[in-house]
Each structure stands twice: as C-alpha cells, then as structure tokens.
Design an enzyme around this catalytic site. Structure first.
Site, PDB file in Angstrom:
ATOM      1  N   HIS A  16      32.574 -31.174  35.973  1.00 33.30           N
ATOM      2  CA  HIS A  16      33.026 -30.891  37.344  1.00 33.30           C
ATOM      3  C   HIS A  16      32.288 -31.741  38.367  1.00 33.30           C
ATOM      4  CE1 HIS A  16      29.849 -28.052  38.856  1.00 33.30           C
ATOM      5  NE2 HIS A  16      29.785 -27.620  37.613  1.00 33.30           N
ATOM      6  N   ASP A  44      23.914 -30.192  38.978  1.00 29.73           N
ATOM      7  CA  ASP A  44      24.991 -29.339  38.461  1.00 29.73           C
ATOM      8  C   ASP A  44      26.270 -29.715  39.206  1.00 29.73           C
ATOM      9  OD1 ASP A  44      26.770 -27.299  37.849  1.00 29.73           O
ATOM     10  OD2 ASP A  44      25.539 -25.691  38.667  1.00 29.73           O
ATOM     11  N   GLU A  67      34.901 -26.270  40.710  1.00 35.70           N
ATOM     12  CA  GLU A  67      34.414 -25.390  39.641  1.00 35.70           C
ATOM     13  C   GLU A  67      33.634 -24.233  40.235  1.00 35.70           C
ATOM     14  OE1 GLU A  67      31.595 -23.866  36.518  1.00 35.70           O
ATOM     15  OE2 GLU A  67      31.100 -24.756  38.441  1.00 35.70           O
ATOM     16  N   ASP A  95      28.864 -29.224  30.936  1.00 34.05           N
ATOM     17  CA  ASP A  95      28.273 -28.622  32.128  1.00 34.05           C
ATOM     18  C   ASP A  95      26.760 -28.530  31.921  1.00 34.05           C
ATOM     19  OD1 ASP A  95      27.969 -27.322  34.601  1.00 34.05           O
ATOM     20  OD2 ASP A  95      29.814 -26.171  34.326  1.00 34.05           O
ATOM     21  N   HIS A 143      21.237 -24.213  40.995  1.00 33.20           N
ATOM     22  CA  HIS A 143      21.703 -23.848  42.339  1.00 33.20           C
ATOM     23  C   HIS A 143      20.590 -23.873  43.385  1.00 33.20           C
ATOM     24  CE1 HIS A 143      25.886 -22.075  41.207  1.00 33.20           C
ATOM     25  NE2 HIS A 143      25.610 -23.199  40.569  1.00 33.20           N
TER      26      HIS A 143
END
Lengths: 337, 343
Positions: free
Chosen positions: A64, A173, A205, A228, A312
């Site tokens: 993604h 990510d 995503e 991923d 994140h």
C-alpha cells in the site's frame, strides 16, 4: 544496498496520506518506468505489468502506498487548524510535534501543547485528536488563504539512517513494502518470466483497504502476495506478538491465507538460505490480504510482512536487509515456480 | 534590526545544560573582536565587558543563558536501548515519536508501543519517562557502547525556519537572548556594560549565581523567553502573554519580585519609543533573575522577555516583530539604567 536505501529515502520523503497519494505515486511510477508500463487508476492505485499477459499464471504483488495522517476539519477564529485523523494516528506522539500542512503551499505547523503550568491533571492525559489544534502562525484570514478544509497534514519524520542497516522514518508503513516490490521488479528485470506479474501499489489501506479492494477486482490475478509491515521486537511488546528486526521477512500463516503458497514461500526461503520468520494469526490479518483474497470469486493470497518498530509513529524503524530479503524471496517465488 | 541569521546559527548549536561548549565557542568567536575583556569562569559562563562612549553611572550586567533543556543518557540496556533522564523541565508528553541526536551526532528515535497493541485507556495516557528509551539501531549493548556513552546529552531535533513572520526552532529559550546580547556587543554603546552568557539556567539558575558574584553589578537586565499560552483552547485570561504584542515585562515570577522602578521604567521606555510591550499576566516560571537579584548585597533586576509558544518542546515559536522590537527596547532600557544613578 546503497541504491535500495536511496529508493527507500525517496519513497519515505514523498507525502501520501490515504486518499491523497499523488506524490508517493509519482515516486513509484518513476522508479518502475524503466521496467514496465505504469498507470494510475481513478482510486489512486499505481498499477504496473511485466511478463507474459497470456500466461495462465497471473501473479499480483500488493503494497500500500498510503500513510496515516490528519485532515483539516475547521479553521478557528484565531487561525488554528482543527483536525480529524486519517488512519490510526497515535495521539501520544502529537503534542508539540512539527507537522507539514499540504495547503496551497507546504506549511510547517506545530501541534499545540499546553505549557506545563496550565496543565490541570498530573500531565499524564493526552487529549483526543478532536481537542487538539495545529498552529501555523497565521490569523484566520491568512490561514483561509493558504489552507482549505480537507487538506492533509503529516507529522514530520524525514528518513534517517541509524546503526546497522536500520532506517527511521514516518511512512515506513508501507513504503518499506513498496521498496521491496520495486526491488523485486529490479531483480526480475533481466529474467524471462513465464507468468504475468501485476504490481499494485494500492491507495487507502489505512482507511479500510478501498484501493486494494478495487485494484484486485480490476486485476483479478490467479494468486496474490500482499507485502506489508508487522510488529518488530521492542521494549514493552511481548515476544509472542512480534518478530525480530533484521531477522528476515515474516511469512504469514492464517486461516485466511493460502496454505500452499505459504508452504512454497517457506520452502524457497529454506532452499535459498534466505532468513525468514513465521507470523501466525488466528484470522484476519489486518492487511490488504484480507480483501484481496475475497475478490470476485476469490484469489489465493499470501502475506509477507517486514518487521517494523514503533508502528504508526513518525519514527517507524525497519532494517534495510529485511527489505532486500523480502524482495529476493518474492523474486524467487515468481521466477522459479 | 535584530539579527535572524545570528539567531539561526545559535539555535543550530546544541547546548544542553552542562554541555554548552558549542554555543560558548560560537559566542566567544562572535564577540571577541568587539569586547574589551572576555572571561570564562570555572562554571563555563562567558563574561564580556565592553566600554561605551561614557562611563556608566550604574554598573549594569545584561544576562542571557546559553543552555537548553534536553535529555541525558543514564543507562544502556542489554538490547542496546538507551534509558535517559530529563535535563531541565521537559514535558514528558512532547517526547514520544521524536527524532533525537545523542552525544556527538548519533541519530536516534524515541519510539512507543504501537497503538494497535494498546489496551483501554492507554491510548490517552502519556508514557512515563521511565518507560521511554532511545533506539539508535544498535544490535546490543556492546555496539551501543562503542557509539554512545553514559552521560551523553540527547537533543530533540527540529529545523530552524521562519514562516509568515514566525520564527520556529529548538532552543529559542534562550538563544534569542544570546542573539540580542551579541548584537549589542557588536554595536557602539553609550555606556560601559557587562554581558554575561550563562550556563545551567535550566537546572537551577546555577551559572548566573557565580557570574553575578564575579561581576558585582548594581543593576541587572535579564533577557529571556517566557511562556505564551495564546493557543487554541486556552481562555484569554490564561494566555500569560501573546506573540506579536511586543516584549514582555515581568513584575513577579516564581523566583523574583522585580525592581518596581525598573519595571515602570521599562514600560515607560517602550511607550516613549512607541514600541509594543506587554506585561506578563501571571506569576509563573522563573529565570536567572532569581539568582542574580539576591547576589551579594542584592542587585536591582529587571527582566525583558520574548513571548514564546511551546517553550520546552522540540520546536518553539516566537514572532519576528517581537524579536526586533524587544531588541530596540532592551538597548534603550540598558542605556537608561546605566546612564542614571542607582538609588
């Protein structure tokens, strides 16, 4: 390795929050153009093809494109921007953070944080994102000239090399996955492929896999591998919930993933002496693999994950060697079958 | 006009309390051609004396501090992670997810547990400092120990820039004061003055204590930054001071009750020069004045500060206009004090 590092730096430097992946898409497009035809669809997916269009075996690789961020919901009377999260933003990294606002021009902002003397509790509460605001140093009029509602905001996290082959950046990510797919294409570029290979760099995503869902429908391959990132070892995360940084790609095992493909990946990794780890999940994987596998009448799908620390946050850390090994594993899987 | 390039050069140097060398060396280079005498004392303070056109009627010392808040490495664990303590008042909530530089330019990050693995109210709870660590990418303790050392300073990274009349950068507290004092040293003065650039303000105003003892001034002018809380969600009565409204004059803070006559003189001088100026509307914070005004038999002390948002975070913000107008006010106020008899 130096080339791969440069590619990863370029990918991580390009902005691309969910639904606004244009800059990241351009970097991917430029990197792929020497090897294949590249198109960008109306969902923002980057789709490229190489190999044999007529072959019965049609493989799709998915990584993604998008990264988490924030979206401007309001400009208040003093010119501060109020925001909602776009993907799973961790509010604990926000107070005092420097951010980029993608308005008419790129602006730097600071996430407001109360000075300690005004903090009413013991300073241990982090406000929800809808109570936070971004300071761009402008009054309401100036701000409205430069920023529109719906503009995106990213917490600054430019790529930096750490020790070993480790790199820290926001957007790792899943730009790490994008880098692995591009590297795989480079490895296959001088090979004669007996299958068709479609590359999907999917949008959105982080907001529900809408890019992969529609992209996989359009491509409808006979088999797919999603690439991923997954949790790597770090203090506070129990060993059974994570892989190890630098110990190789994690091959996914789950009821929703294709067992035969997984076995084949394991076999190749052993055969070629590539480092690998196994990631077991009891059901949905939380990645694009979940939606790709149920596309149209169903697509056999595998998942390879690159270990990543601090997911994140603006300082996501990966090991470059894990990306290289992921690319080699996929290239062997596609070429040798 | 205050010198923005000079401020940038100051902010780009790292000088966590007790590690002020890089800032000090830069300042000494900047002022050596202009000062009549420079002393570096045992604490590391820079004391620069400069003659003016006239002898001062009141011996005035101007003060700014060189040090900044930061972190210090206290332990390296078996996996090569660095544990740290804070140096000066850093709010734990601004640390998670930051890029940092350890010791002599080693890049690192302060990571947190992924949001996906948090339970219940953990998502809205600040991580305590003792649960944080710096990751420099080391494979283990041995590799980390070859690269960094216990006691190394850790600095939060940020990029100095000016946007729409706002200056953003790390360590504006108190490099902005250093920049103004350097600019004064580099210009012609009406009266003799002494300028001190102090160490260790953030860990208890320790440098200014010995500097003031040595200089033995009759009056002191402290040039600082002070918390501006004029941000979203804060009611007006709690703003303390505001960006763009001019220099901030204090009557009292947690360390000092300021000299009443000088406080009035500062406000009056601003009025005469038609410069914007505001009074600090809170009894909060403290600065080197706390140590200076009780030195020896007492020193008449005034503080002129720049309003600064996000004071002890990775990136602070001050208004460019305030930087210029505060410097003008400070220059004039210094002349007024040095040129008149102290009571």
């Amino acid at each position: 390795m130096e080339q791969l590092k440069e590619l990863l730096f370029a990918l991580c430097t390009a902005a691309g929050t969910s639904g606004d992946e244009v800059c990241a898409a351009q970097v991917v497009k430029k990197a792929l153009e020497p090897y294949c035809d590249v198109t960008i669809d109306h969902m923002g997916n980057v789709i490229a093809f190489m190999g044999d269009k007529q072959a019965q075996r049609q493989v799709m690789l998915d990584a993604h494109l998008d990264q988490i961020g924030m979206i401007v919901t309001q400009i208040d009377e003093d010119g501060f921007l109020h925001v909602a999260s776009c993907g799973g933003v961790d509010r604990r990294v926000l107070p005092g953070a420097s951010v980029t606002v993608y308005g008419k021009k790129q602006l730097t902002g600071i996430v407001c944080c109360l000075p300690p003397h005004l903090v009413e509790d013991d300073g241990s509460t982090i406000e929800p994102i809808d109570k936070m605001a971004i300071d761009i140093g402008m009054d309401k009029n100036e701000a409205e000239q430069m920023v529109a509602l719906g503009d995106r905001i990213i917490v600054n996290g430019a790529p930096r090399a750490l020790l070993q082959h480790r790199i820290a950046s926001a957007a790792m990510d899943d730009r790490a996955g994008c880098a692995a797919v591009i590297r795989c294409v480079q490895l296959l570029s001088d090979k004669r492929l007996t299958c068709g290979l479609t590359l999907l760099f999917s949008s959105r995503e982080e907001t529900g896999s809408q890019g992969a869902k529609t992209g996989a429908f359009r491509i409808f391959p006979t088999e797919a591998i999603a690439i991923d990132v997954t949790f790597a070892d770090q203090p506070g995360v129990p060993a059974h919930k994570c892989g190890n940084l630098g110990k190789g790609p994690m091959i996914g095992t789950s009821p929703v993933l294709d067992r035969e493909m997984k076995d084949r990946l394991l076999h190749i990794a052993k055969d070629e002496e590539l480092p690998y780890q196994i990631e077991v999940m009891g059901g949905a994987t939380g990645t694009n693999a979940d939606v790709i596998s149920t596309t149209q009448t169903g697509v056999r799908t595998a998942l390879i994950s690159i270990p990543l620390r601090y997911m994140h946050t603006p300082v996501e850390v990966i090991d470059l060697e894990d990306i290289e090994h992921t690319a080699r594993l996929m290239a062997s899987y596609i070429h040798h079958r | 006009m205050a010198n923005i390039q000079l401020l940038q050069q100051l902010c780009e140097r790292q000088g966590i309390s007790g590690n002020e060398e890089a800032v000090r060396d830069f300042i000494v280079t900047q002022v050596t051609p202009y000062a009549d005498r420079i002393t570096i004392d045992a604490m590391g303070n820079v004391i620069a004396e400069k003659k003016g056109a006239n002898r001062a009627k009141t011996k005035l010392m101007l003060n700014a501090h060189m040090d900044e808040v930061g972190l210090i490495v206290t332990h390296i664990d078996s996996d090569g992670y660095l544990k740290f303590a804070t140096v000066g008042g850093i709010d734990k909530r601004v640390l998670c997810g930051r890029s940092v530089t350890v010791g002599n330019g080693v890049p690192g990050v302060i990571g947190v547990k992924p949001i996906h693995l948090l339970k219940g109210d953990e998502k809205g709870k600040a991580v305590p400092i003792h649960d944080m660590y710096v990751d420099i990418g080391a494979a283990n303790r041995e590799e980390a120990e070859r690269t960094v050392h216990l006691g190394d300073p850790v600095c939060l990274d940020s990029v100095f820039h000016v946007q729409n009349g706002m200056i953003r950068g790390r360590a504006l507290d108190d490099r902005v004061g250093c920049a103004i004092l350097i600019d004064m040293l580099q210009s012609d003065l009406l009266y003799d003055m002494t300028f001190v650039f102090c160490v260790q303000e953030e860990v208890g105003t320790r440098g200014s204590r010995t500097a003031a003892y040595r200089v033995q001034p009759q009056a002191a002018l402290v040039v600082e930054t002070t918390t501006a809380a004029d941000i979203a969600g804060v009611p007006k009565e709690k703003h303390v001071c505001r960006l763009g409204k001019g220099a901030v004059i204090s009557f009292m803070d947690k360390g000092t009750i300021y000299d009443r006559d000088y406080y009035t003189l500062a406000l009056q001088t601003a009025k005469e020069l038609q410069l914007p100026c505001q009074v600090k509307q809170a009894v909060a914070g403290g600065n080197d004045a706390g140590a200076i005004h009780v030195t020896r038999g007492g020193v008449r002390t005034v503080a002129v500060s720049l309003a600064c948002r996000y004071l002890h975070a990775a990136m602070g913000q001050i208004a460019l206009d305030d930087f210029h107008s505060a410097e003008k006010l400070i220059m004039k106020l210094a002349e007024q004090i040095a040129g008149s008899q102290s009571g």
